[in-house]
Design a protein around this motif. Structure first.
Motif, PDB file in Angstrom:
ATOM      1  N   PRO A 109       0.828  -1.209   0.000  1.00  0.00           N
ATOM      2  CA  PRO A 109       0.000   0.000   0.000  1.00  0.00           C
ATOM      3  C   PRO A 109       0.865   1.264   0.000  1.00  0.00           C
ATOM      4  O   PRO A 109       1.936   1.297   0.636  1.00  0.00           O
ATOM      5  N   ALA A 110       0.416   2.274  -0.699  1.00  0.00           N
ATOM      6  CA  ALA A 110       1.172   3.521  -0.852  1.00  0.00           C
ATOM      7  C   ALA A 110       1.536   4.156   0.486  1.00  0.00           C
ATOM      8  O   ALA A 110       2.606   4.747   0.622  1.00  0.00           O
ATOM      9  N   PHE A 111       0.677   4.023   1.492  1.00  0.00           N
ATOM     10  CA  PHE A 111       0.970   4.668   2.773  1.00  0.00           C
ATOM     11  C   PHE A 111       2.182   4.046   3.474  1.00  0.00           C
ATOM     12  O   PHE A 111       2.743   4.630   4.395  1.00  0.00           O
ATOM     13  N   MET A 116       8.797   1.457   4.156  1.00  0.00           N
ATOM     14  CA  MET A 116       9.491   0.400   3.423  1.00  0.00           C
ATOM     15  C   MET A 116      10.887   0.849   2.998  1.00  0.00           C
ATOM     16  O   MET A 116      11.835   0.068   3.038  1.00  0.00           O
ATOM     17  N   LYS A 117      11.031   2.109   2.613  1.00  0.00           N
ATOM     18  CA  LYS A 117      12.347   2.624   2.237  1.00  0.00           C
ATOM     19  C   LYS A 117      13.270   2.699   3.453  1.00  0.00           C
ATOM     20  O   LYS A 117      14.461   2.443   3.356  1.00  0.00           O
ATOM     21  N   GLU A 118      12.699   3.035   4.600  1.00  0.00           N
ATOM     22  CA  GLU A 118      13.503   3.139   5.821  1.00  0.00           C
ATOM     23  C   GLU A 118      13.985   1.774   6.312  1.00  0.00           C
ATOM     24  O   GLU A 118      15.114   1.641   6.756  1.00  0.00           O
ATOM     25  N   VAL A 119      13.126   0.783   6.263  1.00  0.00           N
ATOM     26  CA  VAL A 119      13.479  -0.538   6.811  1.00  0.00           C
ATOM     27  C   VAL A 119      14.036  -1.483   5.755  1.00  0.00           C
ATOM     28  O   VAL A 119      14.557  -2.546   6.098  1.00  0.00           O
ATOM     29  N   GLY A 120      13.945  -1.116   4.496  1.00  0.00           N
ATOM     30  CA  GLY A 120      14.372  -1.988   3.411  1.00  0.00           C
ATOM     31  C   GLY A 120      15.740  -2.611   3.581  1.00  0.00           C
ATOM     32  O   GLY A 120      15.878  -3.836   3.474  1.00  0.00           O
TER      33      GLY A 120
END
Length: 136
Positions: A109-111, A116-120
């Motif tokens: 989901p977009a939110f 996701m970028k932080e924990v990727g």
């Protein structure tokens, strides 16, 4: 074989802190370079130098064997999120350095995009293993 836990252990031993306090200090301060954080930097820097020197060695070996130079470095793992580590890596490698985004081809989901970028980078290895298992 060396990583973020070793950084925390070294801070804990060197500064006489319990592991949890050393972990918070590492996450909050990282490689800030500020004068008041000099002691923290002095503990972390030799470990990171060793880790990245392995990367330099692997890159040189790759270039020797393939005849092609490495043009970009991708950082992954939880330790790659250490404040100042990207700039530290750029100085060590002399190349473009980016944090891995293992979820870039995963739908969510977009939110959740910022999260996701932080924990990727933390989940790069786990996601790779899961995708390989799904392939066969």
């Amino acid at each position: 074989e060396r990583g973020a836990t070793e950084l925390t252990d070294s801070l804990s031993r060197s500064l006489g802190l319990d592991f949890e306090r050393a972990e918070r200090l590492k996450q909050d301060t990282g490689l800030s370079g500020r004068p008041e954080h000099k002691e923290i930097y002095q503990v972390l820097e030799p470990i990171l130098e060793h880790i990245l020197s392995e990367g330099v060695r692997v890159m040189a070996e790759y270039h020797h064997r393939s005849g092609r130079p490495v043009k970009k470095v991708w950082l992954l793992g939880g330790g790659s999120l250490l404040k100042g580590f990207t700039d530290f890596s750029i100085n060590k490698f002399g190349l473009e350095v980016r944090s891995a985004d293992p979820f870039q081809k995963v739908q969510y989901p977009a939110f959740l995009e910022e999260t996701m970028k932080e924990v990727g980078p933390t989940f790069a290895t786990a996601l790779g293993a899961a995708l390989r298992a799904l392939q066969g």
